[in-house]
Write a protein that holds these residues in place. Structure first.
Motif, PDB file in Angstrom:
ATOM      1  N   PHE A 615       0.816  -1.217   0.000  1.00 36.75           N
ATOM      2  CA  PHE A 615       0.000   0.000   0.000  1.00 36.75           C
ATOM      3  C   PHE A 615       0.851   1.269   0.000  1.00 36.75           C
ATOM      4  N   VAL A 616       1.844   1.306   0.881  1.00 36.58           N
ATOM      5  CA  VAL A 616       2.650   2.524   1.011  1.00 36.58           C
ATOM      6  C   VAL A 616       3.342   2.856  -0.306  1.00 36.58           C
ATOM      7  N   SER A 617       3.892   1.819  -0.962  1.00 35.96           N
ATOM      8  CA  SER A 617       4.620   2.077  -2.212  1.00 35.96           C
ATOM      9  C   SER A 617       3.684   2.436  -3.360  1.00 35.96           C
ATOM     10  N   SER A 618       2.452   1.913  -3.353  1.00 33.54           N
ATOM     11  CA  SER A 618       1.527   2.144  -4.464  1.00 33.54           C
ATOM     12  C   SER A 618       0.714   3.416  -4.304  1.00 33.54           C
ATOM     13  N   TYR A 619       0.353   3.742  -3.062  1.00 33.77           N
ATOM     14  CA  TYR A 619      -0.548   4.876  -2.844  1.00 33.77           C
ATOM     15  C   TYR A 619       0.164   6.100  -2.263  1.00 33.77           C
ATOM     16  N   GLY A 620       1.368   5.905  -1.751  1.00 32.98           N
ATOM     17  CA  GLY A 620       2.140   7.028  -1.261  1.00 32.98           C
ATOM     18  C   GLY A 620       1.755   7.524   0.114  1.00 32.98           C
ATOM     19  N   ALA A 621       0.701   6.970   0.718  1.00 32.79           N
ATOM     20  CA  ALA A 621       0.284   7.399   2.052  1.00 32.79           C
ATOM     21  C   ALA A 621       1.110   6.665   3.100  1.00 32.79           C
ATOM     22  N   ASN A 622       1.476   7.354   4.151  1.00 33.39           N
ATOM     23  CA  ASN A 622       2.251   6.767   5.236  1.00 33.39           C
ATOM     24  C   ASN A 622       1.295   6.170   6.272  1.00 33.39           C
ATOM     25  N   ILE A 623       1.369   4.860   6.461  1.00 31.05           N
ATOM     26  CA  ILE A 623       0.477   4.154   7.389  1.00 31.05           C
ATOM     27  C   ILE A 623       1.292   3.678   8.588  1.00 31.05           C
ATOM     28  N   SER A 624       0.840   4.017   9.784  1.00 30.08           N
ATOM     29  CA  SER A 624       1.498   3.567  11.007  1.00 30.08           C
ATOM     30  C   SER A 624       0.615   2.537  11.693  1.00 30.08           C
ATOM     31  N   ILE A 625       1.092   1.268  11.733  1.00 35.83           N
ATOM     32  CA  ILE A 625       0.315   0.164  12.309  1.00 35.83           C
ATOM     33  C   ILE A 625       0.698  -0.017  13.773  1.00 35.83           C
ATOM     34  N   ASN A 626      -0.316  -0.098  14.638  1.00 41.53           N
ATOM     35  CA  ASN A 626      -0.080  -0.284  16.064  1.00 41.53           C
ATOM     36  C   ASN A 626      -0.953  -1.408  16.594  1.00 41.53           C
ATOM     37  N   LEU A 627      -0.389  -2.176  17.503  1.00 34.38           N
ATOM     38  CA  LEU A 627      -1.085  -3.308  18.121  1.00 34.38           C
ATOM     39  C   LEU A 627      -1.863  -2.813  19.335  1.00 34.38           C
ATOM     40  N   VAL A 628      -3.195  -2.934  19.289  1.00 32.83           N
ATOM     41  CA  VAL A 628      -4.047  -2.502  20.399  1.00 32.83           C
ATOM     42  C   VAL A 628      -5.120  -3.547  20.619  1.00 32.83           C
ATOM     43  N   GLN A 629      -5.242  -4.019  21.854  1.00 31.42           N
ATOM     44  CA  GLN A 629      -6.284  -4.987  22.188  1.00 31.42           C
ATOM     45  C   GLN A 629      -7.127  -4.422  23.326  1.00 31.42           C
ATOM     46  N   GLY A 630      -8.364  -3.987  22.992  1.00 31.34           N
ATOM     47  CA  GLY A 630      -9.248  -3.435  24.001  1.00 31.34           C
ATOM     48  C   GLY A 630      -8.969  -1.965  24.252  1.00 31.34           C
ATOM     49  N   GLY A 631      -9.913  -1.316  24.926  1.00 26.03           N
ATOM     50  CA  GLY A 631      -9.727   0.063  25.337  1.00 26.03           C
ATOM     51  C   GLY A 631      -9.930   1.097  24.257  1.00 26.03           C
ATOM     52  N   ILE A 632     -10.444   0.710  23.089  1.00 27.00           N
ATOM     53  CA  ILE A 632     -10.579   1.684  22.005  1.00 27.00           C
ATOM     54  C   ILE A 632     -11.621   2.734  22.352  1.00 27.00           C
ATOM     55  N   MET A 633     -12.712   2.342  23.004  1.00 28.53           N
ATOM     56  CA  MET A 633     -13.746   3.305  23.353  1.00 28.53           C
ATOM     57  C   MET A 633     -13.199   4.374  24.292  1.00 28.53           C
ATOM     58  N   GLU A 634     -12.492   3.922  25.317  1.00 25.96           N
ATOM     59  CA  GLU A 634     -11.938   4.859  26.291  1.00 25.96           C
ATOM     60  C   GLU A 634     -10.925   5.798  25.640  1.00 25.96           C
ATOM     61  N   ALA A 635     -10.082   5.234  24.773  1.00 24.15           N
ATOM     62  CA  ALA A 635      -9.058   6.056  24.115  1.00 24.15           C
ATOM     63  C   ALA A 635      -9.690   7.102  23.211  1.00 24.15           C
ATOM     64  N   VAL A 636     -10.701   6.719  22.454  1.00 21.90           N
ATOM     65  CA  VAL A 636     -11.342   7.660  21.535  1.00 21.90           C
ATOM     66  C   VAL A 636     -12.050   8.756  22.315  1.00 21.90           C
ATOM     67  N   LEU A 637     -12.758   8.393  23.377  1.00 20.52           N
ATOM     68  CA  LEU A 637     -13.452   9.395  24.184  1.00 20.52           C
ATOM     69  C   LEU A 637     -12.476  10.358  24.847  1.00 20.52           C
ATOM     70  N   ALA A 638     -11.258   9.863  25.108  1.00 15.19           N
ATOM     71  CA  ALA A 638     -10.238  10.719  25.725  1.00 15.19           C
ATOM     72  C   ALA A 638      -9.475  11.536  24.692  1.00 15.19           C
ATOM     73  N   GLY A 639      -9.834  11.393  23.418  1.00 16.89           N
ATOM     74  CA  GLY A 639      -9.169  12.150  22.369  1.00 16.89           C
ATOM     75  C   GLY A 639      -7.815  11.606  21.986  1.00 16.89           C
ATOM     76  N   LYS A 640      -7.562  10.336  22.308  1.00 19.07           N
ATOM     77  CA  LYS A 640      -6.257   9.739  22.009  1.00 19.07           C
ATOM     78  C   LYS A 640      -6.398   8.523  21.092  1.00 19.07           C
ATOM     79  N   GLY A 641      -7.460   8.513  20.316  1.00 21.46           N
ATOM     80  CA  GLY A 641      -7.717   7.366  19.455  1.00 21.46           C
ATOM     81  C   GLY A 641      -6.975   7.448  18.137  1.00 21.46           C
ATOM     82  N   PRO A 642      -7.155   6.437  17.280  1.00 20.86           N
ATOM     83  CA  PRO A 642      -6.470   6.373  15.986  1.00 20.86           C
ATOM     84  C   PRO A 642      -7.254   7.107  14.902  1.00 20.86           C
ATOM     85  N   ASP A 643      -6.715   7.081  13.709  1.00 27.65           N
ATOM     86  CA  ASP A 643      -7.453   7.557  12.539  1.00 27.65           C
ATOM     87  C   ASP A 643      -8.328   6.441  11.976  1.00 27.65           C
ATOM     88  N   VAL A 644      -7.775   5.237  11.989  1.00 29.32           N
ATOM     89  CA  VAL A 644      -8.477   4.070  11.461  1.00 29.32           C
ATOM     90  C   VAL A 644      -8.337   2.929  12.463  1.00 29.32           C
TER      91      VAL A 644
END
Length: 1000
Positions: A615-644
């Motif tokens: 993807f990075v080489s074909s589309y030129g967008a920089n993607i940062s992959i992170n391992l996260v298990q659980g806690g997405i709701m809390e992180a997003v509500l706290a303003g510290k969530g991901p883009d995707v």
């Protein structure tokens, strides 16, 4: 007075019996007599019509082996001749990959028929020269062949003159060759990532071997003089066969120690070190580089000592190299002719008190007798193991200058003989346990004399034989380990139970009610499963001459640890743990699209590798992959969530959408096309207020698994197609103390019940099959006040009140033992678990669509709900268009296929991906027949929406269930009462969110 009391008791018993008999006739609809006709296979005209069960028991290979143990073993080598093949086999004969007259079997199913003329009666072995067919292989392209489907295994059933010689002949494997797809690489954070395993097809010659891991030698086949037809039937073929021949297996030649003069001929030659993780090929997909960060004294693929903080792949085999027949091969370059010794730095820390076994090959041949079996004794520390001769002296192998291969194959060793005898003990013990159970039932009356030892006259003699055998096997195991202790204590405990039964036979029912027999037989079976394995982990292998240039002995690299170095390593690891974040796999810049992945580390690394390389080489967008298990709701509500967020499922997509935290994807360009990639109702779980907020990535759903042998044994000839059919066969099952297993949420405490309806929930299946969903069209109230809902709830609860189904159980264990010959489970997880962890019942089970409901028009609905995970864009994302391009790309058929194949390459068959993308699912490693069943159930999926108040729906349904099943409340009235509470909460929640409410 006593006489009168006795008469009163007798009258009570008579009335109770009459009542019980009447209840049986009102509860059950007895089936007609079973057809006595049996055969070898189960056939079905389609995946959603009645499946006919036909099963014939076959002799075990252990018994077959014993029967012909003293037969002649002719030294003849006799080639087989191909004569024809079945119409469904896509076969051509011609040139392939440099060989002529090759039988090219391009598709997966069908049968090949060979003939052979035998002159001398006796026992023969069979070896095959074959080439696994892979769609993207150069040899396949050169031959102009179209390989049908993708398969990671080639499995055959072998018939001799139309008959199955023994059970293991149903499970013959042609191992495929695997290699790492690239080098071990270092990511931007300094941690290593391992490449996936991919097929590396080549010509291979192998004898047919015991897939159960009990025999060290190849399978044997007894043949009489004359012409025989040997047939190979498969549903996972895709293989080219150059030759098949009968021959006689012979062990390696006796070892002759080299003289001192011979050892001096290559004095001073360089010691060769091969890192374990730098293997060339393996014959199992689960063999891949592993790591050990517990000591400084392991070396990585660059011969560097372990890093205390960074992850480095520095071993092979940890947790994956334990099955008999698994082989790893390394390439060795030798500079000088001569005799060499071999040192294997290894660790076997699982089989306490015993040893693991390996057979060593040089260029495909065992050099001599000492290399037939190399023992790796238990130790939690690394140690160097050197093959030795009978006198305990180092064994040498002669190598010429040039390139060689060195292979290590897992074999059972002496423990295999013990295990096959114990197999018979456990089988016999289970047989007689079931016979006793048929007399006493699972809960014997303590005041009744059952006289089981008289009802089963041979019982005490059998128990004595079993006890004697168990004690003898315990002594044999202790002699192998050179020590007493607890290694085989479970054998002694079971023997003790049998002896107690012999001493006091009237107490045998007590051992049924207390589960002493059953539990101890299970304990022996568990011990056998654990010690049947041959675990081993290798750091590196050294090949060294006997002497250096000065005539001094050459020593292998020490595996001993220095106390001070170990102390420093531990301290550095402790300090480093405060600064190293192992969940961050990519560096993040201001322009990066931050992606959170809700998977394990291995799966997330696969995602990262695909994204970085494509993807990075074909589309030129920089993607940062992170391992996260659980806690997405809390992180997003706290303003510290991901883009995707990817691989996020359950209620999270809708709960985030409710709060305005997700981007509606149905408004993005190209959504209409993307939607067609999935099952027609797959978007339901990601839909809220008429907008779609997620794209499905994985999707799992229930299917019905059944044991063909156990059902045939009680006279059941058809798998139940409907719930009524299931009820009809209950008398036959329950007379033998068997029962089906249905899916039931395990907890009802507070929020322990998932807000999203559990996949395969029986009430959900019955509702959907009646044509009714949980909610009305506006999702402002439930449909639980309908006749269909009342009937579904009543039927569901009766399974547990009237028919006595278990609410909690271990589906895998009870299906494996046969106590539950029918279970409804997640199709992929349970299928993979049975294939990997229950090899002893391979060929004795199958699966099909869940039981259905017959509708007024005569059709049968097998509707079911699913669950899964998807991809979504957070509303805080600055570059929504780029994020949408990423999700479209990632959820496409090509990428999902690549991800599925790569993850299976990393985790093996147990990690097979449950793709939501329709085309990707067809491309994964399912056989055609299995895929047809999966597609049939998938086509009938109906989904239950997730609403803002789903939590109260799932919780109150289970509360209503408990009230009926545990407190004996009326089913229909109970559902009505709980439904009122559900609808009140739905209304309250919608009012809070400013949504329309039901006017009623």
């Amino acid at each position: 007075m006593v006489y009168l009391l006795s008469r009163k008791n007798s009258l009570k018993r008579l009335l109770s019996s009459a009542l019980a008999l009447l209840l049986c006739f009102t509860c059950f609809s007895f089936p007609t007599a079973a057809d006595d006709d049996t055969g070898e296979t189960a056939e079905t005209s389609s995946a959603n019509t009645a499946v006919t069960i036909s099963y014939t028991s076959t002799v075990s290979y252990s018994d077959y082996y014993d029967t012909y143990e003293d037969a002649a073993h002719p030294r003849d080598e006799i080639p087989l001749t191909i004569v024809d093949w079945s119409e469904d086999a896509d076969v051509t004969v011609g040139e392939f990959a440099g060989e002529d007259d090759v039988v090219i079997w391009a598709n997966q199913e069908g049968q090949l028929n060979y003939t052979v003329n035998v002159e001398t009666e006796g026992v023969y072995n069979i070896r095959v020269k074959y080439y696994p067919l892979v769609a993207d292989d150069e040899a396949v392209a050169d031959a102009g062949i179209t390989v049908d489907g993708n398969t990671t295994t080639t499995e055959m059933t072998l018939y001799i003159d139309g008959e199955l010689p023994y059970d293991t002949a149903e499970r013959i494997e042609f191992p495929r060759i695997w290699k790492s797809n690239g080098e071990i690489s270092v990511n931007s954070r300094g941690n290593e990532t391992r490449p996936p395993q991919v097929q590396a097809p080549e010509w291979a010659e192998t004898p047919l071997k015991d897939s159960d891991g009990l025999f060290n030698e190849p399978l044997e086949f007894y043949l009489t003089p004359g012409e025989h037809t040997i047939s190979l039937y498969s549903e996972n073929a895709s293989v080219a066969i150059k030759s098949i021949e009968l021959y006689c297996y012979e062990s390696a030649e006796a070892y002759v120690a080299p003289t001192e003069e011979q050892l001096m001929e290559n004095a001073g030659a360089a010691t060769i070190k091969i890192q374990g993780e730098n293997f060339t090929t393996a014959n199992s997909q689960t063999l891949y580089p592993t790591y050990d960060r517990g000591t400084y004294n392991t070396e990585n693929h660059n011969d560097e000592l372990a890093d205390p903080v960074k992850q480095q792949y520095n071993t092979v085999g940890d947790g994956t190299w334990s099955t008999s027949g698994q082989t790893i091969t390394w390439t060795v370059n030798v500079e000088q002719d001569g005799y060499y010794k071999i040192g294997i730095k290894s660790r076997q820390g699982e089989m306490r008190g015993l040893y693991s076994n390996r057979r060593l090959y040089i260029d495909g041949e065992v050099p001599s007798e000492p290399f037939e079996q190399i023992k790796f004794y238990y130790s939690s520390d690394w140690q160097t193991v050197v093959p030795e001769d009978d006198t305990g002296e180092t064994a040498y192998v002669y190598l010429t200058a040039g390139e060689h291969t060195l292979s290590l194959e897992a074999i059972p060793g002496e423990i295999g003989e013990t295990m096959r005898r114990l197999d018979d003990v456990v089988y016999t013990a289970n047989q007689y346990y079931m016979k006793i159970l048929m007399i006493t039932g699972p809960s014997p009356d303590e005041y009744t004399d059952y006289n089981v030892h008289k009802e089963i006259p041979e019982l005490l003699d059998v128990f004595q034989e079993l006890a004697d055998q168990l004690y003898a096997e315990q002594a044999e195991i202790e002699s192998l380990s050179d020590q007493g202790g607890s290694e085989a204590a479970s054998l002694a405990r079971l023997a003790d139970v049998f002896e107690k039964c012999i001493d006091k036979p009237y107490k045998i029912p007590d051992y049924i009610s207390s589960s002493s027999i059953k539990d101890n037989v299970s304990a022996v079976s568990s011990w056998m499963r654990e010690y049947r394995e041959q675990p081993l982990e290798i750091d590196f292998i050294e090949i060294a001459p006997a002497y250096d240039a000065s005539g001094n002995d050459v020593e292998f690299t020490s595996s001993e640890e220095s106390f001070l170095k170990a102390l420093k390593f531990g301290w550095d690891a402790f300090i480093g743990s405060f600064f190293e974040d192992y969940t961050v796999l990519s560096d993040t810049t201001e322009s990066s699209i931050l992606v959170w992945c809700g998977l394990g580390r291995d799966q997330t690394n696969v995602v990262k590798d695909i994204v970085d390389s494509e993807f990075v080489s074909s589309y030129g967008a920089n993607i940062s992959i992170n391992l996260v298990q659980g806690g997405i709701m809390e992180a997003v509500l706290a303003g510290k969530g991901p883009d995707v967020a990817i691989f996020i499922g359950g209620e999270y997509p809708v709960n985030l959408a409710i709060r305005g935290l997700l981007v509606p994807l149905d408004e993005m360009g190209g959504f209409d096309e993307v939607q067609t990639w999935f099952q027609e109702n797959a978007m339901t779980h990601y839909t809220y207020d008429s907008h779609v907020y997620g794209i499905p990535l994985s999707q799992t759903f229930p299917m019905m698994f059944y044991r063909t042998d156990m059902l045939a044994e009680v006279g059941i000839t058809e798998v139940p197609e409907t719930w009524d059919d299931l009820i009809d066969i209950l008398p036959a099952l329950q007379r033998s103390y068997m029962q089906p297993g249905l899916i039931l949420p395990a907890n009802v405490n507070g929020t322990a019940v998932a807000p999203s309806t559990e996949v395969g929930h029986t009430f959900a299946l019955l509702m959907l099959q009646s044509g009714m969903n949980y909610y009305n069209d506006d999702q402002t109230a439930t449909n639980f006040d309908t006749i269909e809902a009342s009937d579904a709830f009543d039927t569901w609860t009766k399974f547990y009140t009237t028919y006595g189904f278990d609410q909690t159980y271990d589906a895998f264990s009870r299906f494996r033992t046969g106590e539950m010959p029918i279970v409804i489970q997640n199709y992929s997880t349970f299928y993979n678990q049975l294939n990997v962890a229950a090899p002893e019942i391979k060929g004795l089970w199958d699966f099909t669509s869940v039981p259905g409901t017959e509708r007024e028009d005569g059709t049968v609905s097998h509707a079911a709900n699913s669950s899964g995970s998807g991809a979504m864009i957070l509303s805080s994302c600055d570059n929504v268009e780029a994020a949408w391009e990423f999700i479209k790309w990632f959820s496409s058929a090509d990428v999902m296929t690549e991800y599925g194949q790569n993850i299976e390459g990393v985790l093996g068959p147990i990690g097979r991906f449950e793709a939501a993308n329709t085309e990707a699912l067809q491309n994964l490693n399912w056989s055609k027949s299995d895929l047809a069943k999966i597609n049939a159930q998938r086509d009938e999926l109906e989904e239950i929406p997730i609403i803002p108040s789903s939590y109260v729906v799932t919780r109150e349904i289970m509360n209503a269930f408990r009230s009926v099943v545990n407190d004996y409340e009326n089913a229909r009235e109970t559902l009505r009462e709980y439904n009122e509470d559900i609808n009140k909460e739905i209304t309250r929640k919608r009012e809070n969110l400013g949504l329309d409410v039901d006017d009623d």
